[in-house]
Each structure stands twice: as structure tokens, then as C-alpha cells.
Design a protein around this motif. Structure first.
Motif, short mmCIF file in Angstrom:
data_model
loop_
_atom_site.label_atom_id
_atom_site.label_comp_id
_atom_site.label_asym_id
_atom_site.label_seq_id
_atom_site.Cartn_x
_atom_site.Cartn_y
_atom_site.Cartn_z
N ARG A 1 9.67 0.31 -5.42
CA ARG A 1 8.38 -0.30 -5.72
C ARG A 1 8.51 -1.67 -6.37
N GLU A 2 9.59 -1.86 -7.10
CA GLU A 2 9.74 -3.12 -7.82
C GLU A 2 9.97 -4.31 -6.90
N THR A 3 10.24 -4.05 -5.62
CA THR A 3 10.56 -5.14 -4.69
C THR A 3 9.35 -5.60 -3.89
N TRP A 4 8.21 -4.91 -4.01
CA TRP A 4 7.07 -5.26 -3.20
C TRP A 4 5.76 -5.03 -3.95
N SER A 5 4.70 -5.59 -3.42
CA SER A 5 3.39 -5.46 -4.04
C SER A 5 2.33 -5.34 -2.95
N GLY A 6 1.39 -4.42 -3.16
CA GLY A 6 0.33 -4.17 -2.19
C GLY A 6 0.07 -2.68 -2.09
N THR A 7 -0.47 -2.25 -0.98
CA THR A 7 -0.77 -0.83 -0.75
C THR A 7 -0.16 -0.40 0.57
N LEU A 8 0.57 0.70 0.53
CA LEU A 8 1.19 1.26 1.73
C LEU A 8 0.46 2.54 2.10
N VAL A 9 0.01 2.62 3.34
CA VAL A 9 -0.66 3.81 3.85
C VAL A 9 0.18 4.38 4.99
N VAL A 10 0.58 5.63 4.83
CA VAL A 10 1.44 6.31 5.81
C VAL A 10 0.59 7.32 6.56
N VAL A 11 0.55 7.20 7.89
CA VAL A 11 -0.34 8.01 8.71
C VAL A 11 0.48 8.91 9.63
N GLY A 12 0.37 10.21 9.43
CA GLY A 12 0.94 11.19 10.35
C GLY A 12 -0.16 11.62 11.31
#
Length: 414
Positions: free
Chosen positions: A129-140
């Protein structure tokens, strides 16, 4: 976007342990336990468990069996990563030690790989997490194979219940010598539609055909005539496929039934060509039924399937550049337009760019033994998607995770 070389370097740094064996164990378990469309309960639970353990806010049961994991990590764009989960009604013939244990069901299209890649990419990104910023949405996503899963997720409010994407990424395992990552800017996959045709006849005894109107013979003429549509009504510089994949009629050999049912599939890249094919199917079915003296016209039901998949050219170029940095300049090439179809693009709201690429997976010994000299000849000679012999090389497990991780980082990296 961060420079491709920096993204590739970061993707390597945060995925150091992918070859540990855990990936293989998870993949083999999924392969042993395939589930058909909208029945992916065990698969969905496995993905949800991995996401929840990694710190995602997880929602299960989206469009019946879909899974959505959300990881908010400060200000920044919203990136969606999608993987499909369903298997096919195919009896496996690979002879693998981890072959399907479900009779007549197999991951013959590689969606077990897709889930494995998705879960591991989500875990890797969560741990860094410390390497990026934003929101990640994972869709199965459920039910890609029947063309209804993405639409069902949209109908279930996936764009309203979860952070709307600024960009959407997906990938698919493909036949071809393992170790390549084809990209196609613009149109990459075709639209698909199904047409159900019911031919109405007059049934009777097999010994007295003169007292009947035989729907089997009439439907057979429809099938034969349909084979001329692409050959004689579609220009040579346009692309289309028309396949009759289903023909059901009767219950026994000495009874002429009162109806016959056909299942027709078309693949097109242009809406005008699609319209011509659908019109031709109706014209031919109605004319053959009229010629046979059927008691009423045929019933035709068009079931729209998948739209075209059209990669954003600029986005595709950026992700292809990242993948070249990751795997080498010769590993990425233009796959060209295919007549296969996908419902992936439905998950992108209007105006949202998306990119969809491939990971080749044929084991080197299988590729070398295939007949032919060139790439296209050999590709036609190896087991491909939907084959009961489809068996991806396990060497593609780690690279398929890094392709997704690097794509996400191209938008999220600090």
C-alpha cells in the motif's frame, strides 16, 4: 502515468515471492473443482476469502455469485481489475494429476488461471500500500461463458454500489508458446449474438410422411442455406461467422415430430454486418418454411450476447510499453482482431477507457511438437480454449500476476 520502466521495476519489487508454490496450490485446487456459470459458489468463496484476508472490503453475491473487493488507499484514481470465474460443460481429457473432479465440467477456458492471477495481484498490491495511492476494486465476475455475467453485475448495481472506475483492466489466457503478452489497440474482440429458431411442422407416423409437414427436413434446408450467408452475402473485406451449433428434433426414429429447434450463433465486428446477418437468418428461415408448407412461420428469438471489445488505443499502448519493460521487447506484439467474444467491456461505464490483453500459455514441448512451420500454423495445432485437452503451462502463473499488478500501478503508483 508513471514511466513504464519505473512501473515495471516497482511491479517486480512488490511481487518477489510468486514462485513459492502457493500460486500453484491455489490454481490446482480451482482446476479440480470447476463450476458452471452462475454456480461458482466455491470459487467465489475462495476468491472472497483471499481478498478479505488481504484487507479488502468484500461483497459477495453480486449478480448471484459475483465478488467485489474494494481497497481504498488515499486520494487517487479508481482502478478496476476483473477476472471471470466460470467453467465449461466439457469433459476433461488432459490426464493431469489435478484434473477436474466434476463430471463433465472443466476449466477449459482458463478462468481458474484468471481467478488465481486476480487473487494474487490483489494480495500483492494490498501488501504494498505504501507504494501507491487511490482505490483498487477487484471484480470476480460470474458467467462469462454464457455472456450474461457482466450484464447481470451491471443490473445488480455494480457501478452504483462500488466506486466507479476511472480505468478497467482485464486479461485472458490464450494458446501460443508460453511467455508472450499480446496487445491489440482498438477493436480486439467481436460481438456475439444467438438466434433461436423454431420450425413448426405437422407431425405424424414415419410410415406416412405424405400426411405430415416434416420440420426436420425443413430445418435441414435452413441449416444448409444459412451456410451461404457469409460466403455470398458478406463482402470479402468484412468479417463474420455464422454457426449452427444446436439442432434438436424428435424423440424416436419412426415419429415425424411437429417442430425442430435450431441454435444459431453469429460473430460480427460491424453493426451493419450484424444487421445483414440477422435479416438473412429471418429471411431464409421464413422462406424455407413457406416452401415446405409449414402451418405457420417459424419463431425467431434474438438473444444479444457480447458487444465488441474495443481497447482504448492510448491506454493499450501505455500498458503494452509497461509489459515490454517487464518481460522484454519481443514478448509483446499485436494479436490482431479476433472473432472470439467477451462481455468484459460491459463493466466499463460509458466513456471509461479499458484495456484487455492476452497471456500465451502453451507448454514448450507441446508447441514444438505441433505441426506446421509458422506461428499461425502451430497455433492451429495446439489445444486451445474450450478444448478438453487445454492445459496451460504453470510457468505463466507468476507473469500473469505481474501483468495485472503493473497495469494497476501504471495508474496508482506514487
Amino acid at each position: 502515468m508513471t514511466e513504464p520502466a519505473a512501473v515495471a521495476r516497482l511491479a517486480r519489487e512488490i511481487t518477489p515471492d510468486l514462485e513459492s508454490g502457493r500460486l500453484e496450490d491455489f490454481y490446482r485446487d480451482l482446476h479440480r473443482h470447476p463450476e458452471l456459470s452462475f454456480r461458482e459458489h466455491r470459487t467465489a468463496a475462495a476468491l472472497a476469502g483471499r481478498l478479505r484476508a488481504a484487507g479488502y472490503r468484500v461483497t459477495e453475491g453480486v449478480a448471484r455469485t459475483g465478488v467485489v473487493g474494494v481497497l481504498a488507499n488515499g486520494e487517487g484514481p479508481v482502478v478496476w481489475l476483473r477476472g471471470d470465474m466460470d467453467a465449461l460443460p466439457v469433459r476433461e481429457a488432459t490426464g493431469l494429476a489435478y484434473a477436474s473432479t466434476a463430471d463433465g465440467v472443466m476449466h477449459a477456458c482458463g478462468h481458474d488461471l484468471h481467478v488465481t492471477w486476480l487473487a494474487a495481484a490483489a494480495e500483492s498490491l494490498a501488501a504494498a500500500r505504501e507504494t501507491w495511492s487511490g482505490t483498487l476494486v477487484v471484480v470476480g465476475q460470474p458467467a462469462e461463458e454464457v455472456g450474461g455475467g457482466a450484464a447481470a453485475m451491471v443490473a445488480d448495481g455494480v457501478h452504483d454500489r462500488f466506486p466507479r472506475p476511472d480505468v478497467l483492466f482485464g486479461q485472458h489466457v490464450a494458446p501460443g508458446l508460453a511467455g508472450f503478452y499480446p496487445h491489440t489497440p482498438g477493436l480486439t474482440l467481436s460481438a456475439s449474438d444467438d438466434v433461436d429458431v423454431v420450425v413448426h411442422g405437422v407431425g405424424g407416423h414415419g410410415s406416412r410422411p405424405e400426411s405430415t409437414v416434416d420440420p426436420v427436413v425443413t430445418a435441414a434446408f435452413v441449416v444448409t442455406r444459412l451456410q451461404t450467408v457469409v460466403a455470398r452475402e458478406i463482402a470479402a473485406n468484412e468479417s463474420a461467422v455464422l454457426t449452427v451449433g444446436r439442432f434438436h428434433a424428435g424423440t424416436t426414429s419412426n415419429i415425424i415430430p411437429d417442430e425442430a429447434r435450431l441454435g444459431v450463433n453469429i460473430r460480427t465486428r460491424d453493426t451493419r454486418v450484424r444487421g445483414r446477418l440477422l435479416a438473412a437468418i429471418r429471411r431464409i428461415a421464413e422462406a424455407e418454411c413457406a416452401a415446405a408448407g409449414c402451418p405457420r412461420p417459424p419463431d425467431l428469438t434474438v438473444r444479444p450476447g457480447c458487444p465488441t471489445t474495443v481497447n482504448d488505443p492510448s491506454l493499450d499502448g501505455e500498458i503494452a510499453a509497461v509489459h515490454r519493460e517487464l518481460f522484454g521487447p519481443d514478448t509483446v506484439f499485436d494479436f490482431g482482431q479476433a472473432l472470439g467474444s467477451e462481455d468484459f467491456s460491459l463493466l466499463a461505464p460509458e466513456g471509461v477507457p479499458y484495456d484487455y490483453w492476452y497471456v500465451t500459455s502453451t507448454p514448450a514441448p507441446v508447441w514444438e511438437a505441433a505441426p506446421g512451420e509458422g506461428v499461425m500454423e502451430k497455433a492451429a495445432g495446439v489445444p486451445g480454449n474450450h478444448s478438453p485437452l487445454f492445459a496451460p503451462d504453470l510457468s505463466v502463473l507468476a507473469p500473469g500476476v505481474r501483468t495485472l499488478v503493473s497495469a494497476a500501478l501504471s495508474r496508482l503508483a506514487r
